[in-house]
Scaffold this motif. Structure first.
Motif, mmCIF file in Angstrom:
data_model
loop_
_atom_site.group_PDB
_atom_site.id
_atom_site.type_symbol
_atom_site.label_atom_id
_atom_site.label_comp_id
_atom_site.label_asym_id
_atom_site.label_seq_id
_atom_site.Cartn_x
_atom_site.Cartn_y
_atom_site.Cartn_z
ATOM 1 N N ALA A 211 1.932 6.399 -6.749
ATOM 2 C CA ALA A 211 1.148 8.031 -7.723
ATOM 3 C C ALA A 211 1.645 8.939 -7.335
ATOM 4 O O ALA A 211 1.480 10.150 -7.848
ATOM 5 C CB ALA A 211 -0.323 7.839 -6.536
ATOM 6 N N ALA B 53 0.489 -1.375 -0.121
ATOM 7 C CA ALA B 53 0.209 -0.154 -0.145
ATOM 8 C C ALA B 53 0.854 1.268 -0.472
ATOM 9 O O ALA B 53 0.661 1.923 -0.377
ATOM 10 C CB ALA B 53 -0.848 -0.200 1.327
ATOM 11 N N THR C 188 -2.447 1.800 -7.756
ATOM 12 C CA THR C 188 -3.139 2.587 -7.322
ATOM 13 C C THR C 188 -3.819 3.189 -8.818
ATOM 14 O O THR C 188 -5.570 3.208 -8.970
ATOM 15 C CB THR C 188 -2.736 4.490 -6.653
ATOM 16 O OG1 THR C 188 -3.023 3.470 -5.389
ATOM 17 C CG2 THR C 188 -4.115 5.065 -6.156
ATOM 18 N N ALA C 189 -3.609 3.564 -9.497
ATOM 19 C CA ALA C 189 -4.107 3.753 -10.596
ATOM 20 C C ALA C 189 -3.125 2.707 -12.322
ATOM 21 O O ALA C 189 -1.532 4.037 -11.978
ATOM 22 C CB ALA C 189 -4.210 5.105 -11.004
ATOM 23 N N ALA D 267 2.109 1.711 -3.354
ATOM 24 C CA ALA D 267 1.331 2.258 -5.070
ATOM 25 C C ALA D 267 1.252 3.421 -4.108
ATOM 26 O O ALA D 267 0.822 4.452 -4.990
ATOM 27 C CB ALA D 267 0.334 1.319 -3.751
ATOM 28 N N ALA D 268 0.921 4.384 -3.188
ATOM 29 C CA ALA D 268 0.622 5.351 -2.394
ATOM 30 C C ALA D 268 1.764 6.470 -3.207
ATOM 31 O O ALA D 268 2.289 7.681 -3.821
ATOM 32 C CB ALA D 268 0.352 5.962 -1.309
#
Length: 221
Positions: A184, A177, A204-205, A180-181
């Protein structure tokens, strides 16, 4: 960390055209085209042996194609984050030391850092959630913590192109997590990011997907 974009989102930072690579007589890549733009995440997916790592090595300049062209935007900074690997517990380098190495491209190795660079290192460590472990020796950390430290090193490089080799592989859910952040955050601040992965849902995207099979492009979206 600063939120000022490095480059305009439409800027192409890397272009690979008709890339072919043979490894020990085996075609690892066969006529692959790819583009990376500032502020976008390109996920490169495929089974083991599909050519993902070879493509990343070509993008980083660590491998030369047997055919095709590699065009990087002039003057860009490139950061490569490998998969986390075991480190000796006695390695005398702290998290702060590892992250500070990301400033060497600007300062030179082992030269005294400026206050602004120390602040950048501190902020990068905080971004990946390692403030409480900043003085801990890197070899004593978990795999997820080491991977986060390597990603923080890429943050302080303020790279225009960030290349990640399976950044989530084998990590716990918290580290996934955080990574991923952080990815981003990299795209939001203008870095073009290429991430080799088995599962695009880890991020995340994702802006662009390049799927490889037996060294060829199976799908792009």
């Amino acid at each position: 960390m600063s939120s000022t974009p490095l480059l305009l989102p439409t800027t192409r930072v890397l272009s690979l055209h008709d890339i072919a690579v043979d490894l020990d007589g085996h075609p690892a890549l066969r006529g692959v085209d790819a583009e990376v733009h500032a502020g976008r995440l390109l996920a490169v997916v495929g089974a083991n042996g599909s050519g993902k790592s070879t493509l990343l090595a070509v993008a980083a300049g660590l491998a030369s194609p047997d055919r095709g062209t590699v065009e990087r935007r002039a003057g860009i900074r490139v950061a490569l984050v490998p998969q986390s690997t075991p480190l000796a517990p006695h390695l005398p380098l702290s998290v702060t030391d590892i992250v500070t190495m990301g400033t060497w491209g600007r300062l030179g190795a082992w030269r005294p850092s400026r206050r602004s660079d120390r602040d950048l290192v501190r902020d990068a460590i905080a971004t990946v959630g390692l403030t409480d472990l900043a003085r801990r020796q890197i070899g004593t950390l978990s795999g997820g913590q080491r991977q986060r430290a390597l990603l923080a090193q890429a943050l302080v490089q303020r790279a225009d192109l960030v290349l990640l080799d399976e950044p989530m592989a084998g990590l716990d859910s918290h580290s996934r997590a955080v990574i991923a952040a952080t990815i981003a955050h990299l795209t939001a601040t203008g870095s073009g990011v290429v991430a080799v992965t088995h599962d695009v849902s880890e991020f995340t995207a994702v802006d662009d997907v390049l799927e490889l099979q037996d060294g060829r492009v199976l799908r792009r979206s």
